[in-house]
Design a protein around this motif. Structure first.
Motif, PDB file in Angstrom:
ATOM      1  N   ILE A 125       0.844  -1.188   0.000  1.00 55.35           N
ATOM      2  CA  ILE A 125       0.000   0.000   0.000  1.00 55.35           C
ATOM      3  C   ILE A 125       0.886   1.246   0.000  1.00 55.35           C
ATOM      4  O   ILE A 125       1.820   1.350   0.804  1.00 55.35           O
ATOM      5  CB  ILE A 125      -0.937   0.024   1.227  1.00 55.35           C
ATOM      6  N   PHE A 126       0.590   2.163  -0.911  1.00 58.04           N
ATOM      7  CA  PHE A 126       1.314   3.424  -1.024  1.00 58.04           C
ATOM      8  C   PHE A 126       0.396   4.553  -0.550  1.00 58.04           C
ATOM      9  O   PHE A 126      -0.730   4.688  -1.043  1.00 58.04           O
ATOM     10  CB  PHE A 126       1.725   3.692  -2.474  1.00 58.04           C
ATOM     11  N   ILE A 127       0.867   5.350   0.404  1.00 59.64           N
ATOM     12  CA  ILE A 127       0.077   6.467   0.909  1.00 59.64           C
ATOM     13  C   ILE A 127       0.880   7.743   0.692  1.00 59.64           C
ATOM     14  O   ILE A 127       1.989   7.880   1.227  1.00 59.64           O
ATOM     15  CB  ILE A 127      -0.260   6.307   2.396  1.00 59.64           C
ATOM     16  N   PRO A 128       0.370   8.698  -0.092  1.00 59.62           N
ATOM     17  CA  PRO A 128       1.131   9.927  -0.349  1.00 59.62           C
ATOM     18  C   PRO A 128       1.303  10.757   0.922  1.00 59.62           C
ATOM     19  O   PRO A 128       0.454  10.735   1.814  1.00 59.62           O
ATOM     20  CB  PRO A 128       0.267  10.663  -1.382  1.00 59.62           C
ATOM     21  N   ALA A 129       2.400  11.456   0.988  1.00 54.30           N
ATOM     22  CA  ALA A 129       2.638  12.314   2.155  1.00 54.30           C
ATOM     23  C   ALA A 129       1.598  13.430   2.233  1.00 54.30           C
ATOM     24  O   ALA A 129       1.203  13.847   3.320  1.00 54.30           O
ATOM     25  CB  ALA A 129       4.047  12.897   2.096  1.00 54.30           C
ATOM     26  N   ASN A 130       1.153  13.916   1.074  1.00 52.87           N
ATOM     27  CA  ASN A 130       0.121  14.956   1.041  1.00 52.87           C
ATOM     28  C   ASN A 130      -1.254  14.321   0.844  1.00 52.87           C
ATOM     29  O   ASN A 130      -1.842  14.363  -0.230  1.00 52.87           O
ATOM     30  CB  ASN A 130       0.415  15.981  -0.060  1.00 52.87           C
ATOM     31  N   ILE A 131      -1.766  13.697   1.881  1.00 51.16           N
ATOM     32  CA  ILE A 131      -3.057  13.004   1.821  1.00 51.16           C
ATOM     33  C   ILE A 131      -4.162  14.005   1.502  1.00 51.16           C
ATOM     34  O   ILE A 131      -4.232  15.080   2.087  1.00 51.16           O
ATOM     35  CB  ILE A 131      -3.345  12.319   3.172  1.00 51.16           C
ATOM     36  N   SER A 132      -5.053  13.627   0.549  1.00 50.77           N
ATOM     37  CA  SER A 132      -6.110  14.567   0.177  1.00 50.77           C
ATOM     38  C   SER A 132      -7.478  13.915   0.004  1.00 50.77           C
ATOM     39  O   SER A 132      -8.493  14.579   0.163  1.00 50.77           O
ATOM     40  CB  SER A 132      -5.743  15.300  -1.122  1.00 50.77           C
ATOM     41  N   GLU A 136      -7.450   7.848   0.879  1.00 45.12           N
ATOM     42  CA  GLU A 136      -6.106   8.017   1.441  1.00 45.12           C
ATOM     43  C   GLU A 136      -6.163   8.244   2.946  1.00 45.12           C
ATOM     44  O   GLU A 136      -5.326   7.730   3.692  1.00 45.12           O
ATOM     45  CB  GLU A 136      -5.399   9.169   0.728  1.00 45.12           C
ATOM     46  N   LYS A 137      -7.155   8.987   3.400  1.00 47.28           N
ATOM     47  CA  LYS A 137      -7.324   9.200   4.849  1.00 47.28           C
ATOM     48  C   LYS A 137      -7.641   7.878   5.536  1.00 47.28           C
ATOM     49  O   LYS A 137      -7.138   7.596   6.634  1.00 47.28           O
ATOM     50  CB  LYS A 137      -8.435  10.214   5.100  1.00 47.28           C
ATOM     51  N   LEU A 138      -8.471   7.066   4.894  1.00 51.15           N
ATOM     52  CA  LEU A 138      -8.829   5.766   5.448  1.00 51.15           C
ATOM     53  C   LEU A 138      -7.608   4.858   5.522  1.00 51.15           C
ATOM     54  O   LEU A 138      -7.370   4.186   6.535  1.00 51.15           O
ATOM     55  CB  LEU A 138      -9.922   5.134   4.579  1.00 51.15           C
ATOM     56  N   LEU A 139      -6.808   4.818   4.455  1.00 49.98           N
ATOM     57  CA  LEU A 139      -5.606   3.991   4.427  1.00 49.98           C
ATOM     58  C   LEU A 139      -4.621   4.420   5.513  1.00 49.98           C
ATOM     59  O   LEU A 139      -4.023   3.582   6.202  1.00 49.98           O
ATOM     60  CB  LEU A 139      -4.930   4.094   3.053  1.00 49.98           C
ATOM     61  N   PHE A 140      -4.461   5.722   5.673  1.00 44.74           N
ATOM     62  CA  PHE A 140      -3.499   6.241   6.650  1.00 44.74           C
ATOM     63  C   PHE A 140      -3.962   5.962   8.080  1.00 44.74           C
ATOM     64  O   PHE A 140      -3.182   5.519   8.920  1.00 44.74           O
ATOM     65  CB  PHE A 140      -3.302   7.739   6.438  1.00 44.74           C
TER      66      PHE A 140
END
Length: 311
Positions: A125-132, A136-140
């Motif tokens: 799973i890849f999660i960008p540093a700039n979550i938008s 992505e919020k759910l993954l993080f």
């Protein structure tokens, strides 16, 4: 300490891996390009070899997945007609969660024919540093508390450096999978009659055959209009053709337009959720009767909403 990604015969890119205490490094370069997903393509053969090697590393280093992450390579492929994310995942022997998270796809419909897609050679799973986005919020949120990711910076010509948190070997949880598979666009009206579809049609005012850039959904004047997905109210205005209209920005890629409104029930820059009331059906602008003109735009270009809407 930076490490150069492997895939030597096609090493047109550098992928830097570092620990959470390591400073990011920036370097612009390109990606090995795969022209076709079969054994006749040298790039595809190398990619599959990388994938198989990383899968073995994940199994043999179950308690130390970083060993596989350090061998991560990134390739590039432009999907052809009819190639969806599930076909690509099966053909490349990589979970669609890895393809979706690396390419920041919130749902399967965001994959665009002909638009370059990044292919990672390691599941995860890849999660960008700039979550938008909501996904992505759910993954993080599911991994931030008790998991230590690898920090990677993917650099490419023309796109600059993109920092990600990488969880090698991870897959979507059941909740994340349901969210990804069911996060398409909903219909903006509960009850309607479709009077015009997307595509060429005769303009009722000029008689000329032109491209109709959305769907016309007939309904009684004053019928509630709902936003088709989460987003931000980006524009409210009045146009000779669209009449009173609203544009919702759903992501950097997707926007939706609601035209011929009688009334606006929201305000500029308001954050809206899927299904929120935003307006009322009218007949303003170039209209032959009460209806909603609804458009979906991907990267500013109108896309046929027909196969992308759910009840």
């Amino acid at each position: 300490m930076g490490k150069t990604g492997k895939g030597a015969p096609l090493a047109f890119f550098l992928l830097f891996l570092c620990s959470s205490l390591c400073a990011s490094e920036d370097l612009d370069t390109g990606f090995p390009e795969i022209a076709r997903l079969d054994g006749r393509d040298t790039g595809f053969r190398q990619f599959i070899a990388d994938v198989e090697g990383n899968r073995r590393r994940l199994v043999s280093n179950e308690r130390n997945p970083a060993a596989a992450a350090e061998s991560l390579t990134i390739y590039q492929y432009s999907p052809g007609q009819g190639e969806d994310i599930f076909f690509l995942a099966a053909r490349c022997n990589i979970p669609y969660s890895a393809l979706a998270s690396l390419n920041r796809l919130d749902n399967p419909m965001m994959l665009e024919t002909g638009r370059p897609l990044l292919l990672p050679s390691c599941p995860g799973i890849f999660i960008p540093a700039n979550i938008s986005t909501d996904l992505e919020k759910l993954l993080f949120s599911a991994r931030a508390i008790d998991r230590s990711p690898m920090e990677i910076t993917i650099s490419s010509v023309g796109s600059g450096s993109r920092p990600f948190y990488f969880y090698p070997g991870d897959d979507f949880t059941p909740t994340e999978r349901v969210f990804f598979l069911n996060s398409g666009f909903r219909f903006p009206l509960q009850f309607f009659s479709m009077t015009s579809t997307f595509g060429p049609r005769q303009n009722p005012f000029t008689g000329n055959v032109v491209q109709h850039t959305g769907l016309d959904l007939a309904a009684p004047e004053g019928t509630a209009v709902y936003t088709t997905a989460d987003g931000i109210v980006a524009e409210i205005g009045e146009d000779p053709v669209y009449g009173i209209y609203i544009i919702i920005k759903h992501s950097d890629t997707w926007t939706s337009l609601y035209g011929h409104l009688q009334k606006v029930e929201t305000t500029l820059r308001t954050a809206v959720k899927s299904g929120n009331l935003i307006g009322r059906v009218g007949s303003t602008g170039q209209s032959t009767g009460p209806h909603l003109h609804f458009e979906l735009r991907q990267n500013g270009r109108p896309i046929d909403p027909g196969g992308r809407l759910r009840s």
